[in-house]
Each structure stands twice: as structure tokens, then as C-alpha cells.
Design a protein around this motif. Structure first.
Motif, short mmCIF file in Angstrom:
data_model
loop_
_atom_site.label_atom_id
_atom_site.label_comp_id
_atom_site.label_asym_id
_atom_site.label_seq_id
_atom_site.Cartn_x
_atom_site.Cartn_y
_atom_site.Cartn_z
N UNK A 169 -2.33 0.95 8.46
CA UNK A 169 -2.55 1.77 7.26
C UNK A 169 -3.29 3.06 7.60
N UNK A 170 -4.27 2.95 8.49
CA UNK A 170 -5.07 4.13 8.83
C UNK A 170 -4.34 5.09 9.77
N UNK A 171 -3.25 4.62 10.37
CA UNK A 171 -2.51 5.53 11.25
C UNK A 171 -1.32 6.17 10.54
N UNK A 172 -1.11 5.80 9.29
CA UNK A 172 0.00 6.40 8.55
C UNK A 172 -0.52 7.50 7.62
N UNK A 173 0.09 8.69 7.67
CA UNK A 173 -0.38 9.80 6.82
C UNK A 173 -0.37 9.44 5.32
N UNK A 174 0.54 8.56 4.92
CA UNK A 174 0.66 8.22 3.50
C UNK A 174 -0.47 7.32 3.00
N UNK A 175 -1.04 6.55 3.90
CA UNK A 175 -2.01 5.54 3.45
C UNK A 175 -3.40 5.68 4.09
N UNK A 176 -3.55 6.63 5.00
CA UNK A 176 -4.80 6.68 5.78
C UNK A 176 -6.04 6.96 4.93
N UNK A 177 -5.85 7.63 3.79
CA UNK A 177 -7.00 7.98 2.95
C UNK A 177 -7.43 6.84 2.02
N UNK A 178 -6.57 5.84 1.84
CA UNK A 178 -6.91 4.75 0.91
C UNK A 178 -8.08 3.95 1.48
N UNK A 201 0.85 -1.20 0.00
CA UNK A 201 0.00 0.00 0.00
C UNK A 201 0.89 1.25 0.00
N UNK A 202 2.00 1.17 0.73
CA UNK A 202 2.91 2.33 0.79
C UNK A 202 3.67 2.51 -0.52
N UNK A 203 4.09 1.40 -1.13
CA UNK A 203 4.94 1.53 -2.32
C UNK A 203 4.14 1.68 -3.62
N UNK A 204 2.92 1.15 -3.68
CA UNK A 204 2.19 1.13 -4.95
C UNK A 204 0.96 2.03 -4.98
#
Lengths: 132, 85
Positions: free
Chosen positions: A67-76, A41-44
Motif C-alpha cells: 500500500x505504501x509503495x503505490x501512488x494511489x494508496x501511499x497517503x492512506x 484500499x485501492x477500490x474504496x
């Protein structure tokens, strides 16, 4: 083409669902466990994640929380998939941060409708963030 | 302390392990999913003659799935044995 990350450890579920989604025009990338799912999720940067909840290494609930606690992936957007049609599973998935929930066996029309709603919402939110 | 109602004991006797239900539903999902996939592909490739057979596989799988869903709660308790029911 919209990119879907399918996190699923069962080989047949993975093969069947990825084929059916590809036929509907999605690009499908696959992770075999929760830890791999978080990394992919982070890389792709997928447009949506289909997350089986009973997974080895890191289960779907833990992966969702990560995933929901990371700024990079929380919106996915994340749709939880589980074979247990228990209301407690639904609550647990939503508490972990999943955006929606569906039960296996998959009813494709119903799942596609949920996916489209979330992808559209995600795209609008991303556009809005980009324009600020 | 009051004695548990009779239907609770019956429920325990008839309860199946939740994992067993899961292990029945999972392959049923595979049968259903691949049959639906094949129906789509057969239709696209013009092999209409195979579609009724595949539809029968789908129908039988759904019936079996409904039987499981209608007769057992997700924790393995037979339907109709819940306290108060």
C-alpha cells in the motif's frame, strides 16, 4: 462519514471492533486478509486502515509495504494492530510503513485518539494536494 | 566458555510458548470488548440494572490480562528472569 478499512481475519475481533466503530459514527468496510485489504484500499479509498499484522494469504507487513509503495494508496494512514505487545513488532510495523501502532486487546479511547489524529493529518494533506 | 547464569536456566524452565499468551489474550480481548459494548448499549437503552454486572466482567477480565502482562514478557519468559535482572 469517515470510512475505515478494517483488515482482520479473526471473526470476533472483526465483529466487535466494527460494531464499536460504527457506533462512534464511522463507516466500516472489512477485508479478511492482506491481499483483500490491498484490493479494497485501492477500490474504496478509505480514510484510514486498521491492519491486523498476522493475516493469512498476505500478512499485514507485506500488505502495508504494498500500500505504501503505490501512488494511489501511499497517503492512506495505517494503524497496525497486533496482540503481541513486543517492541520488535512495533519496529517491524513502523519499518513496513505503518503510521502508528496499537496492541490488542483494543482500548477503544486510545485507539480512537490515534485514529482521529491520523485522519485529520491525512485530510489536511489531501486538501493541500488537491489545491496545488 | 562461561556458564550461563542460573536464572537463565530457570527462565527456560518456566517459559511458556508465546502463542499460548496470544491465545489467552485474544479471547480476553473479546470478553472485554463485548462487555464494554454491552455497557454502552445498556446505558443507552436505560437498562442500568445490568451495568454493574457487566462492569464486574470487565474488571475480572482486566485483572486476568494484567496478571498475564505482569508475570510474563511477550516472548513467554517469566518476568524477573531476564538476564541482568
Amino acid at each position: 462519514m469517515q470510512r475505515i478499512l478494517l483488515v482482520e481475519d479473526n471473526e470476533m475481533n472483526r465483529d466487535m471492533l466494527s460494531r464499536r466503530l460504527q457506533r462512534k459514527g464511522y463507516e466500516v468496510i472489512i477485508a479478511l486478509d492482506g491481499q483483500q485489504g490491498v484490493a479494497m484500499a485501492q477500490s474504496r479509498s478509505p480514510d484510514l486502515i486498521l491492519m491486523d499484522m498476522s493475516l493469512p494469504v498476505m500478512d499485514g507487513w507485506e500488505a502495508t509495504r504494498a500500500l505504501k509503495s503505490s501512488p494511489d494508496t501511499k497517503e492512506i494512514p495505517i494503524i497496525a494492530l497486533t496482540a503481541h505487545a513486543m517492541s520488535t513488532d512495533r519496529e517491524k510495523a513502523m519499518e513496513a510503513g505503518c503510521d502508528d501502532y496499537d496492541t490488542k486487546p483494543i482500548e477503544l479511547t486510545r485507539l480512537l485518539a490515534k485514529m482521529e489524529t491520523l485522519i485529520e493529518r491525512f485530510a489536511k494533506r489531501t486538501e493541500k494536494t488537491a489545491s496545488i | 566458555m562461561s556458564e550461563p547464569p542460573k536464572h537463565s536456566e530457570e527462565a527456560i524452565q518456566h517459559k511458556v510458548p508465546p502463542n499460548l499468551l496470544h491465545d489467552m489474550r485474544t479471547p480476553l480481548g473479546h470478553i472485554l470488548g463485548y462487555s464494554e459494548l454491552l455497557i454502552e448499549q445498556m446505558r443507552e437503552q436505560g437498562h442500568e440494572e445490568f451495568i454493574p454486572y457487566l462492569q464486574k466482567i470487565c474488571k475480572a477480565s482486566r485483572e486476568l490480562l494484567d496478571t498475564i502482562t505482569d508475570n510474563f514478557d511477550s516472548d513467554g519468559t517469566p518476568s524477573g528472569f531476564r538476564s541482568g535482572s
